[in-house]
Design a protein around this motif. Structure first.
Motif, PDB file in Angstrom:
ATOM      1  N   ARG A 246       0.978  -1.198   0.321  1.00  0.00           N
ATOM      2  CA  ARG A 246       0.026  -0.044   0.020  1.00  0.00           C
ATOM      3  C   ARG A 246       0.912   1.367   0.032  1.00  0.00           C
ATOM      4  O   ARG A 246       1.737   1.285   0.882  1.00  0.00           O
ATOM      5  CB  ARG A 246      -0.918  -0.129   1.287  1.00  0.00           C
ATOM      6  N   SER A 247       0.766   2.156  -1.077  1.00  0.00           N
ATOM      7  CA  SER A 247       1.610   3.179  -1.141  1.00  0.00           C
ATOM      8  C   SER A 247       1.318   4.143   0.164  1.00  0.00           C
ATOM      9  O   SER A 247       0.314   4.576   0.342  1.00  0.00           O
ATOM     10  CB  SER A 247       1.241   4.058  -2.389  1.00  0.00           C
ATOM     11  N   THR A 248       2.407   4.540   0.686  1.00  0.00           N
ATOM     12  CA  THR A 248       2.179   5.204   2.011  1.00  0.00           C
ATOM     13  C   THR A 248       3.326   5.989   2.060  1.00  0.00           C
ATOM     14  O   THR A 248       4.229   5.958   1.728  1.00  0.00           O
ATOM     15  CB  THR A 248       2.350   4.323   3.416  1.00  0.00           C
ATOM     16  N   ASN A 249       3.161   7.367   2.967  1.00  0.00           N
ATOM     17  CA  ASN A 249       4.323   8.200   3.415  1.00  0.00           C
ATOM     18  C   ASN A 249       4.903   7.765   4.496  1.00  0.00           C
ATOM     19  O   ASN A 249       4.275   7.548   5.634  1.00  0.00           O
ATOM     20  CB  ASN A 249       4.058   9.542   3.618  1.00  0.00           C
ATOM     21  N   LEU A 250       6.003   6.736   4.284  1.00  0.00           N
ATOM     22  CA  LEU A 250       6.743   6.179   5.588  1.00  0.00           C
ATOM     23  C   LEU A 250       7.112   6.957   6.724  1.00  0.00           C
ATOM     24  O   LEU A 250       7.466   6.563   7.791  1.00  0.00           O
ATOM     25  CB  LEU A 250       7.830   5.028   5.211  1.00  0.00           C
ATOM     26  N   LYS A 251       7.073   8.280   6.506  1.00  0.00           N
ATOM     27  CA  LYS A 251       7.516   9.437   7.457  1.00  0.00           C
ATOM     28  C   LYS A 251       6.400   9.165   8.620  1.00  0.00           C
ATOM     29  O   LYS A 251       6.833   9.445   9.826  1.00  0.00           O
ATOM     30  CB  LYS A 251       7.804  10.796   6.848  1.00  0.00           C
ATOM     31  N   GLU A 252       5.273   8.654   8.436  1.00  0.00           N
ATOM     32  CA  GLU A 252       4.112   8.606   9.256  1.00  0.00           C
ATOM     33  C   GLU A 252       4.146   7.207   9.906  1.00  0.00           C
ATOM     34  O   GLU A 252       3.238   7.047  10.787  1.00  0.00           O
ATOM     35  CB  GLU A 252       2.879   8.823   8.587  1.00  0.00           C
ATOM     36  N   VAL A 253       4.999   6.484   9.583  1.00  0.00           N
ATOM     37  CA  VAL A 253       5.232   5.103  10.110  1.00  0.00           C
ATOM     38  C   VAL A 253       6.398   4.880  11.020  1.00  0.00           C
ATOM     39  O   VAL A 253       5.974   4.230  11.933  1.00  0.00           O
ATOM     40  CB  VAL A 253       5.189   4.086   8.882  1.00  0.00           C
ATOM     41  N   LEU A 254       7.437   5.308  10.520  1.00  0.00           N
ATOM     42  CA  LEU A 254       8.545   5.239  11.157  1.00  0.00           C
ATOM     43  C   LEU A 254       9.008   6.295  12.019  1.00  0.00           C
ATOM     44  O   LEU A 254       8.599   7.195  11.785  1.00  0.00           O
ATOM     45  CB  LEU A 254      10.059   5.106  10.083  1.00  0.00           C
ATOM     46  N   PRO A 255       9.689   5.784  13.198  1.00  0.00           N
ATOM     47  CA  PRO A 255      10.046   6.769  13.930  1.00  0.00           C
ATOM     48  C   PRO A 255      10.800   8.020  13.362  1.00  0.00           C
ATOM     49  O   PRO A 255      11.682   7.730  12.462  1.00  0.00           O
ATOM     50  CB  PRO A 255      10.890   6.257  15.127  1.00  0.00           C
ATOM     51  N   ALA A 256      10.937   9.231  13.673  1.00  0.00           N
ATOM     52  CA  ALA A 256      11.499  10.262  13.173  1.00  0.00           C
ATOM     53  C   ALA A 256      12.914  10.314  13.288  1.00  0.00           C
ATOM     54  O   ALA A 256      13.516  10.317  11.970  1.00  0.00           O
ATOM     55  CB  ALA A 256      11.283  11.701  13.957  1.00  0.00           C
ATOM     56  N   ALA A 257      13.606   9.604  14.380  1.00  0.00           N
ATOM     57  CA  ALA A 257      14.991   9.288  14.366  1.00  0.00           C
ATOM     58  C   ALA A 257      15.365   8.394  13.288  1.00  0.00           C
ATOM     59  O   ALA A 257      16.511   8.057  12.932  1.00  0.00           O
ATOM     60  CB  ALA A 257      15.403   8.918  15.746  1.00  0.00           C
ATOM     61  N   VAL A 258      14.509   7.218  12.816  1.00  0.00           N
ATOM     62  CA  VAL A 258      14.906   6.508  11.732  1.00  0.00           C
ATOM     63  C   VAL A 258      14.863   6.901  10.518  1.00  0.00           C
ATOM     64  O   VAL A 258      15.421   6.755   9.477  1.00  0.00           O
ATOM     65  CB  VAL A 258      13.943   5.110  12.091  1.00  0.00           C
ATOM     66  N   HIS A 259      13.483   7.464  10.288  1.00  0.00           N
ATOM     67  CA  HIS A 259      13.218   8.118   9.102  1.00  0.00           C
ATOM     68  C   HIS A 259      14.418   9.077   8.330  1.00  0.00           C
ATOM     69  O   HIS A 259      14.742   8.999   7.323  1.00  0.00           O
ATOM     70  CB  HIS A 259      11.959   8.956   8.970  1.00  0.00           C
ATOM     71  N   THR A 260      14.646  10.022   9.371  1.00  0.00           N
ATOM     72  CA  THR A 260      15.698  11.226   8.735  1.00  0.00           C
ATOM     73  C   THR A 260      16.973  10.374   8.495  1.00  0.00           C
ATOM     74  O   THR A 260      17.654  10.962   7.615  1.00  0.00           O
ATOM     75  CB  THR A 260      15.736  12.181   9.957  1.00  0.00           C
ATOM     76  N   ARG A 261      17.435   9.503   9.348  1.00  0.00           N
ATOM     77  CA  ARG A 261      18.890   8.832   9.207  1.00  0.00           C
ATOM     78  C   ARG A 261      18.781   8.080   8.049  1.00  0.00           C
ATOM     79  O   ARG A 261      19.798   8.028   7.096  1.00  0.00           O
ATOM     80  CB  ARG A 261      19.072   7.988  10.396  1.00  0.00           C
ATOM     81  N   LEU A 262      17.657   7.345   7.767  1.00  0.00           N
ATOM     82  CA  LEU A 262      17.464   6.649   6.716  1.00  0.00           C
ATOM     83  C   LEU A 262      17.644   7.423   5.299  1.00  0.00           C
ATOM     84  O   LEU A 262      18.318   7.316   4.294  1.00  0.00           O
ATOM     85  CB  LEU A 262      16.274   5.603   6.464  1.00  0.00           C
ATOM     86  N   SER A 263      16.888   8.790   5.205  1.00  0.00           N
ATOM     87  CA  SER A 263      16.967   9.552   4.090  1.00  0.00           C
ATOM     88  C   SER A 263      18.235  10.066   3.638  1.00  0.00           C
ATOM     89  O   SER A 263      18.875  10.056   2.449  1.00  0.00           O
ATOM     90  CB  SER A 263      16.071  10.635   4.361  1.00  0.00           C
ATOM     91  N   GLY A 264      19.036  10.302   4.874  1.00  0.00           N
ATOM     92  CA  GLY A 264      20.612  10.962   4.685  1.00  0.00           C
ATOM     93  C   GLY A 264      21.419   9.686   4.078  1.00  0.00           C
ATOM     94  O   GLY A 264      22.174   9.921   3.391  1.00  0.00           O
ATOM     95  N   ALA A 265      21.167   8.547   4.756  1.00  0.00           N
ATOM     96  CA  ALA A 265      21.993   7.380   4.155  1.00  0.00           C
ATOM     97  C   ALA A 265      21.805   7.103   2.532  1.00  0.00           C
ATOM     98  O   ALA A 265      22.779   6.434   2.144  1.00  0.00           O
ATOM     99  CB  ALA A 265      21.775   6.070   4.997  1.00  0.00           C
ATOM    100  N   PHE A 266      20.589   7.196   2.220  1.00  0.00           N
ATOM    101  CA  PHE A 266      20.187   6.548   0.796  1.00  0.00           C
ATOM    102  C   PHE A 266      20.972   7.645  -0.130  1.00  0.00           C
ATOM    103  O   PHE A 266      21.568   6.944  -0.967  1.00  0.00           O
ATOM    104  CB  PHE A 266      18.762   6.668   0.576  1.00  0.00           C
ATOM    105  N   GLN A 267      21.085   8.891   0.177  1.00  0.00           N
ATOM    106  CA  GLN A 267      21.618   9.616  -0.734  1.00  0.00           C
ATOM    107  C   GLN A 267      23.350   9.307  -0.676  1.00  0.00           C
ATOM    108  O   GLN A 267      23.964   9.522  -1.750  1.00  0.00           O
ATOM    109  CB  GLN A 267      21.373  11.209  -0.252  1.00  0.00           C
ATOM    110  N   ALA A 268      23.640   9.144   0.492  1.00  0.00           N
ATOM    111  CA  ALA A 268      25.308   8.844   0.457  1.00  0.00           C
ATOM    112  C   ALA A 268      25.576   7.580  -0.102  1.00  0.00           C
ATOM    113  O   ALA A 268      26.523   7.452  -0.601  1.00  0.00           O
ATOM    114  CB  ALA A 268      25.662   8.826   1.984  1.00  0.00           C
ATOM    115  N   PHE A 269      24.627   6.323   0.191  1.00  0.00           N
ATOM    116  CA  PHE A 269      24.554   5.104  -0.601  1.00  0.00           C
ATOM    117  C   PHE A 269      24.773   5.606  -2.142  1.00  0.00           C
ATOM    118  O   PHE A 269      25.192   4.804  -2.696  1.00  0.00           O
ATOM    119  CB  PHE A 269      23.831   4.294  -0.102  1.00  0.00           C
TER     120      PHE A 269
END
Length: 520
Positions: free
Chosen positions: A422-445
């Motif tokens: 189901r298409s979802t904004n995962l920002k509303e599912v994951l804790p903020a500390a997890v979401h923000t760090r994943l976002s930064g890591a994906f760009q670095a990867f």
């Protein structure tokens, strides 16, 4: 003479026995006819440059009669009827290898598994995938063989100081695994083949006089004067023994609650949480092997990525080339995903956990749960994920670039996850500390690995069972619980292992510790 040499070969050379012998002869300065045979001791792939190489370590026989690969000879005698007993709670790798080592030492193992045998377990997995019905005692985490049976069968570990890795691999080989697990840098059995090996182990335990009981969920520990006397199960049975190995895995929340309720010391433990990410396997092959189409003589490519973002580690976990994303929940109303691969790794997608370290700062809102606070935090995130999917283990998902740009994906790419997305904004599912760090890591990867950061990749929530959220303490010498004599916390669920081989080695360590208690 017998020589050990190292060769750096192009993939096409490494795919041919005669080419390997030719290169070995050249390296040793002998004629090809002088080489009577060889064993591969170690094989790995070096894909760091545009030219791919296989790195081989060989044992070469030169003008010597060729001898088949040496293997450990295991002695499993039938247990005498008057042998001491040890209860093993859990039939995962820690429990099974503990049971086998107990037999070698003349101790009768009584294995209690809450779930079903591997064959019956398949039907419950089919129901979970097709109808969204989860059996709390028989699923991807619980049942014969533990979580590893239906999640790939990876045998790679860095825990070489915790036990004899070669012995564990040789035991798998003894019970039916292919010879290549003995020399591959990242050995792998495959979810389709591991059940047969697990069945062979169980049959051997029983043939030697051990006991294996399925659908026996432990509900209480029988303790007197801080000494274990046995365990009680949901069926009303009492199993008595002076030694109990607690090898229940990282998802047995009822065991953590049981220990807490019986005032047995446990500790909250940091773990890691995030998503499972899936790319087309062809994209990963192209990025890792620097080619448009992967040739047949190269295996499906894998990757290992790590990045520090805002003071915490973000890393890939349990990467599955040619794999499938599976629903790994253990209770209704909670959504967990994991990944697995068949032995050929021939599915069109590559998936990996991508997770962020979580710790006391994250558990703070659950402080009222005491030593179970990390577990309840984990459970909370899994419930949020289930609700976001809308039920029946449909998973909330988002394209990678959309995730970083905080945009709900209009469409989702093809995906191996059977229950649906189901298409979802995962920002509303994951804790903020997890979401923000994943976002930064994906760009670095994306800067480290060409093509990785793409909207062709999909994120599926939530990958949360990376390790146990609870540690059960034990004495570093006797391996017994510091409070309860005769109780041996063991494996992933106790916080002393991570993965099949690591858990198996810990099971063996605990079995040896029991022998040392019986015969100081």
């Amino acid at each position: 003479m017998i020589q050990q040499i190292s060769l750096k070969l192009k993939p096409l050379q490494a795919a041919s026995q005669i080419s390997i012998q030719q290169q070995a002869a050249a390296e040793l300065g002998v004629k090809l006819s002088d080489i009577t045979g060889f064993h591969i001791i170690k094989r790995s792939i070096d894909a760091r440059s545009k030219q791919i190489y296989f790195m081989l370590t060989l044992k070469v026989y030169v003008n010597e009669p060729f001898v088949e690969r040496e293997s450990i000879q295991f002695e499993f005698d039938v247990i005498p009827k008057n042998a001491p007993k040890a209860i093993v709670i859990g039939a995962g790798p820690a429990g099974l290898f503990a049971a086998l080592r107990l037999i070698e030492q003349g101790i009768q193992p009584i294995v209690l598994e809450r779930g079903k045998d591997v064959r019956a377990r398949r039907r419950d997995l089919a129901a979970l995938n097709k109808t969204g019905e989860v059996n709390p005692d028989s699923n991807y985490c619980f049942g014969e063989g533990g979580a590893g049976t239906y999640s790939d069968g990876k045998l790679y570990t860095r825990s070489n100081k915790r036990g004899d890795i070669n012995r564990i691999l040789q035991l798998f080989r003894h019970f039916g695994a292919e010879e290549n697990i003995l020399f591959e840098a990242h050995p792998h059995i495959g979810t389709n083949k591991l059940p047969h090996i697990i069945t062979a182990m169980r049959d051997h335990i029983i043939a030697c006089g051990g006991e294996v009981h399925f659908e026996q969920k432990v509900t209480a520990l029988a303790i007197r004067n801080n000494t274990i006397e046995g365990v009680k199960t949901a069926t009303g049975d009492l199993f008595e023994a002076k030694h109990v190995i607690l090898a229940t895995g990282h998802s047995a929340r009822d065991i953590f609650k049981l220990l807490h309720a019986q005032n047995i010391l446990i500790e909250a433990k940091p773990f890691a949480l995030g998503v499972r990410i899936e790319h087309p396997q062809a994209l990963i092959d192209s990025a890792q092997f620097h080619c448009l189409i992967r040739p047949d003589y190269l295996p499906p490519a894998s990757y290992s990525l790590v990045e520090q973002v805002n003071g915490r580690g973000v890393f890939s976990f349990c990467m599955c080339p040619g794999g499938i994303i599976a629903p790994a929940a253990t209770d209704p109303g909670e959504l967990v995903v994991n990944g697995w691969s068949p032995s050929k790794r021939n599915n069109p997608y590559a998936n990996s956990g991508m997770v962020v370290t979580v710790d006391e700062e994250d558990f703070a809102p659950f402080q009222h749960h005491g030593e179970l606070r990390a577990m309840y935090y984990q459970q909370h995130v899994e419930k949020e994920s289930f609700n976001a999917g809308g039920g029946k283990f449909v998973a909330p998902a988002q394209r990678m670039a959309d995730f970083v740009n905080n945009k709900v994906s209009n469409t989702l790419p093809g995906c191996s996850y059977i229950p649906g997305l189901r298409s979802t904004n995962l920002k509303e599912v994951l804790p903020a500390a997890v979401h923000t760090r994943l976002s930064g890591a994906f760009q670095a990867f994306g800067k480290k690995m060409r093509g990785y950061f793409t909207n062709e990749a999909i994120l599926v929530a939530t990958e949360s069972r990376t390790s146990s959220p609870v540690r059960i303490p034990r004495d570093s010498t006797t391996l017994q619980h510091p409070q309860i004599k005769g109780l041996y916390p063991c494996g992933e669920g106790a916080g002393y292992a991570g993965g099949i081989v690591s858990a198996a080695m810990d099971g063996e360590r605990v079995a040896v510790a029991i022998l040392e208690q019986l015969h100081p």
